[in-house]
Design a protein around this motif. Structure first.
Motif, PDB file in Angstrom:
ATOM      1  N   LYS A 140      19.043  42.969  56.125  1.00  0.00           N
ATOM      2  CA  LYS A 140      20.224  42.844  56.968  1.00  0.00           C
ATOM      3  C   LYS A 140      20.461  41.405  57.425  1.00  0.00           C
ATOM      4  N   HIS A 154      16.685  52.353  49.256  1.00  0.00           N
ATOM      5  CA  HIS A 154      17.469  53.064  50.265  1.00  0.00           C
ATOM      6  C   HIS A 154      16.980  52.735  51.673  1.00  0.00           C
ATOM      7  N   THR A 213      17.893  56.521  57.367  1.00  0.00           N
ATOM      8  CA  THR A 213      18.582  56.733  58.634  1.00  0.00           C
ATOM      9  C   THR A 213      17.923  57.898  59.376  1.00  0.00           C
ATOM     10  N   ILE A 214      18.350  58.082  60.601  1.00  0.00           N
ATOM     11  CA  ILE A 214      17.810  59.191  61.389  1.00  0.00           C
ATOM     12  C   ILE A 214      18.213  60.535  60.770  1.00  0.00           C
ATOM     13  N   ASP A 215      19.362  60.566  60.108  1.00  0.00           N
ATOM     14  CA  ASP A 215      19.765  61.791  59.402  1.00  0.00           C
ATOM     15  C   ASP A 215      18.843  62.068  58.213  1.00  0.00           C
ATOM     16  N   ASP A 216      18.412  61.008  57.542  1.00  0.00           N
ATOM     17  CA  ASP A 216      17.449  61.190  56.448  1.00  0.00           C
ATOM     18  C   ASP A 216      16.141  61.762  56.980  1.00  0.00           C
ATOM     19  N   ARG A 259      10.090  51.005  54.982  1.00  0.00           N
ATOM     20  CA  ARG A 259      11.445  51.296  55.469  1.00  0.00           C
ATOM     21  C   ARG A 259      11.473  52.512  56.386  1.00  0.00           C
TER      22      ARG A 259
END
Length: 360
Positions: free
Chosen positions: A86, A279, A282-285, A312
């Motif tokens: 990032k 990849h 994310t918190i959804d993952d 990650r």
């Protein structure tokens, strides 16, 4: 199966774009070959690890192999692009650095070898002087995934090609996976055929060498994947794979097939939860991972991921508490007793300029 056939058919339809891509990289290499586009070198040994294709050929384990080989004898540093981080520009890993700051593979190097300088920079030609300014005692730089970046001339090039997708049989993007000319292989000092079957016959080895057609100055080696014992991401204790174990395999790497084959051989069953290469989780993952794991029926079960994915996932340390999330390390294993000769070639390259500096 259907999706693979569809993908291959779709990529064939992109053949005209592959020809345009081939034309572009042909012109680019022609400009460098004739010194119209300039390439710079630096006054210290630089080892480049790269490939001609996109996807996983084992570059990160090879960088780690070189670090282990050299770190006790030389002041070494690694320099990577820092893919999918990032941040932008040059950065040197330090306390508090995360994968979002430098990318997953450099973060993996930083965690495994905390005493080794790990730097990133999209423009390596600018990053090298900054790295040498920050760490002036550096004697050797390992350039990660830099074979096609010709703005820097490395003194020693290690080219990797995967056994199941040799560059000699591949085609150019987007129809195939090649991102550089096949003829660029001539710039390599060493060619390593990676991810070979551990029992690769000598006759197959000789057949591949004839197909690659190495120059007289080039050496060809063969490696297989050797997996280590999985360790818990947070608590670091180890767990052995067994035939009674059910596994949720979580991967965001280019080619998880070798790891799938390992689990087919050593566990009762596994479920693959696959994400795109590099990849950013994310918190959804994480919720998806938890739900998939809860759905496994066995009482003897765990979650397994790669070291690249683990760096990650570490940002979710608090949320991961209580999950049996294990990380499996991987290394290159040289076939046909090639390791000693490989090591000798690498060390000889480094020693020659260092000896010359001492004499001066």
């Amino acid at each position: 199966m259907f999706s693979n056939v569809f993908l291959k058919s779709f990529r064939i339809l992109l053949f005209p774009f592959a020809l345009l891509y081939w034309l572009g990289i042909t012109v680019r290499n022609w400009l460098y070959d004739r010194n119209i586009s300039k390439s710079s070198s630096f006054g210290l040994p630089m080892i480049c690890v790269g490939n001609l294709s996109v996807g996983g050929t084992g570059k990160s384990p090879m960088v780690e192999y070189l670090v282990r080989l050299l770190k006790e004898h030389y002041q070494i540093a690694t320099l990577s692009r820092g893919y999918k981080r990032k941040t932008t520009g040059y950065a040197l890993a330090g306390p508090g650095t995360t994968a979002l700051d430098i990318g997953d593979e450099p973060m993996q190097f930083h965690e495994k070898f905390p005493g080794i300088p790990v730097a990133v920079g999209e423009k390596r030609i600018e990053a090298v002087p900054q790295l040498l300014h920050d760490r002036p005692d550096t004697q050797v730089i390992i350039l990660d995934d830099a074979f096609q970046h010709r703005a820097i001339t490395a003194g020693f090039n290690i080219l990797l090609t995967e056994y199941s997708n040799l560059f000699t049989r591949d085609f150019y993007l987007p129809t195939g996976d090649l991102r550089d000319l096949r003829s660029s292989a001539r710039r390599a000092d060493i060619i390593v055929v990676t991810k070979c079957p551990p029992s690769l016959p000598v006759t197959e080895r000789e057949k591949i060498i004839r197909e690659i057609r190495p120059l007289e100055k080039q050496s060809v080696f063969f490696t297989s994947i050797r997996y280590g014992t999985p360790y818990h991401l947070l608590e670091k204790h180890k767990s052995i794979l067994s035939e009674s174990l059910e596994v949720l395999l979580v991967t965001g790497i280019a080619n998880p097939r070798p790891l799938q084959q390992l689990l087919e051989q050593q566990t009762a069953s596994f479920t693959l939860l696959r994400y795109a290469d590099h990849h950013i989780f994310t918190i959804d993952d994480l919720r998806e991972i938890r739900n998939k794991f809860s759905g496994l029926s066995s009482a003897n079960k765990l979650i397994l991921t790669t070291e690249k994915d683990a760096v990650r996932l570490q940002k979710f340390n608090n949320e991961l508490t209580g999950l049996p999330l294990y990380v499996i390390p991987v290394q290159h294993h040289f076939l046909f007793n090639g390791g000693d000769e490989f090591n000798r070639l690498v060390i000889n390259f480094i020693q020659l300029p260092l000896k010359r500096d001492k004499q001066q």
